[in-house]
Motif scaffolding. Structure first.
Motif, PDB file in Angstrom:
ATOM      1  N   GLN A   5     -23.479  11.097   5.522  1.00  0.00           N
ATOM      2  CA  GLN A   5     -24.802  11.627   5.223  1.00  0.00           C
ATOM      3  C   GLN A   5     -24.830  12.413   3.915  1.00  0.00           C
ATOM      4  OE1 GLN A   5     -27.867  11.542   7.114  1.00  0.00           O
ATOM      5  NE2 GLN A   5     -28.674  12.450   5.255  1.00  0.00           N
ATOM      6  N   ASP A   6     -23.769  13.144   3.604  1.00  0.00           N
ATOM      7  CA  ASP A   6     -23.796  13.981   2.402  1.00  0.00           C
ATOM      8  C   ASP A   6     -23.728  13.169   1.110  1.00  0.00           C
ATOM      9  OD1 ASP A   6     -21.186  13.211   2.820  1.00  0.00           O
ATOM     10  OD2 ASP A   6     -20.313  15.197   2.506  1.00  0.00           O
ATOM     11  N   HIS A   7     -23.459  11.867   1.218  1.00  0.00           N
ATOM     12  CA  HIS A   7     -23.481  10.998   0.043  1.00  0.00           C
ATOM     13  C   HIS A   7     -24.817  10.278  -0.123  1.00  0.00           C
ATOM     14  CE1 HIS A   7     -18.814  10.497   0.314  1.00  0.00           C
ATOM     15  NE2 HIS A   7     -19.182  11.647  -0.218  1.00  0.00           N
ATOM     16  N   TYR A   8     -25.639  10.313   0.913  1.00  0.00           N
ATOM     17  CA  TYR A   8     -26.808   9.434   0.984  1.00  0.00           C
ATOM     18  C   TYR A   8     -27.803   9.666  -0.150  1.00  0.00           C
ATOM     19  CZ  TYR A   8     -31.026   7.326   3.076  1.00  0.00           C
ATOM     20  OH  TYR A   8     -32.158   6.603   3.307  1.00  0.00           O
ATOM     21  N   ALA A   9     -28.214  10.912  -0.335  1.00  0.00           N
ATOM     22  CA  ALA A   9     -29.269  11.199  -1.300  1.00  0.00           C
ATOM     23  C   ALA A   9     -28.892  10.770  -2.709  1.00  0.00           C
ATOM     24  CB  ALA A   9     -29.619  12.685  -1.276  1.00  0.00           C
TER      25      ALA A   9
END
Length: 281
Positions: A195-199
């Motif tokens: 999730q922390d790579h998604y944006a």
């Protein structure tokens, strides 16, 4: 409204996909059998999935515009069709029947190939088309892209990865894609990672800022997440450019039938895309 499509609602999955494919089998299979590919399995890169097929109606004649189609499949599955059936290959035939060269590509799939593999493959396929399509009667200066679902995501990633994208293609039609306006779905983490790579990996900012002419479409029976992505991108483009991009709301269609009905008697989306492309190709 088509009762069969409406009855399937907004569900995704292999059963819904199979039902939609069965609904169009008669019309699409008979039309496709009348037009074999002009060239098959053209290698645009080193991986076995780096292959595309070309479609053209009649002799070469004057150079024709080119439409490169990028199929969907949730980042995990999908195929350009042809030998395996009419699905996805039908978009190449549709382009050919409308006076263009149709190109239909495969790309590397997750989980073996993660972000940004799909976008990189669209970059490589565009480069191959630019360098080679003239040999098949295409005009390398008049290329447009069509992507659906994961394919629309990969086309949007092409805009993010290639700062020169507007010099390579003239326009793009994006059908039911995900661009970064909604939270990561757990299923998509197999392509995007945690999730922390998604944006930072989503093409939201690039596709909002791009000067490339865009047609953005979604379906009445798309899942709400895809509809939220569509409206989010429309609003972002309006805020950034002071005007809405060309848009299409496919009433009576779902996530799968959106692209699958191109080339059938239902010409609403077909006419919208062709009219859009005519202004730039």
């Amino acid at each position: 409204m088509n009762d069969v499509i409406a009855s399937l609602g907004t569900r995704l999955g292999p059963d819904t996909l199979a039902a939609v494919r069965a609904f169009y089998d008669g019309e699409q299979a008979s039309a496709f059998s009348a037009m074999p590919a002009l060239a098959t399995d053209c290698a645009y890169g080193p991986d076995p999935r780096h292959r595309l097929d070309l479609y053209r109606k009649g002799e070469a004649g004057e150079p024709r515009p080119v439409v490169l189609f990028v199929h969907g499949g949730g980042f995990l599955v999908g195929d350009k069709g042809g030998e395996s059936g009419w699905g996805n290959a039908h978009v190449g035939r549709w382009a050919a029947n409308n006076g263009m060269i149709g190109a239909v590509m495969n790309y590397r799939l997750a989980p073996d190939h993660v972000w940004p593999a799909g976008g990189e493959d669209v970059c490589a396929a565009v480069d191959w088309v630019c360098a080679n399509v003239a040999r098949y009667g295409g005009d390398p200066d008049r290329i447009a892209l069509v992507g659906t679902s994961a394919g629309a995501v990969h086309v949007a990633a092409f805009l993010k990865l290639r700062a020169d994208h507007a010099s390579l293609v003239k326009a793009a039609a994006l059908l039911s894609g995900l661009y970064g306006f909604t939270p990561l779905d757990e299923r998509d983490s197999r392509y995007y990672g945690p999730q922390d790579h998604y944006a930072q990996r989503m093409p939201k900012e690039a596709i909002t800022a791009s000067q490339l002419p865009l047609l953005l479409a979604c379906a009445q029976f798309d899942p709400p997440r895809f509809q939220a992505e569509w409206t989010g991108l429309l609003q972002a483009r309006l805020n950034r450019h002071g005007e809405l991009p060309r848009a299409h709301y496919a009433s009576g269609h779902n996530h799968y039938s959106m692209a699958m009905h191109l080339g059938t008697a239902d010409r609403r989306l077909s006419d919208e895309i062709l009219g859009f492309f005519a202004a730039y190709l």
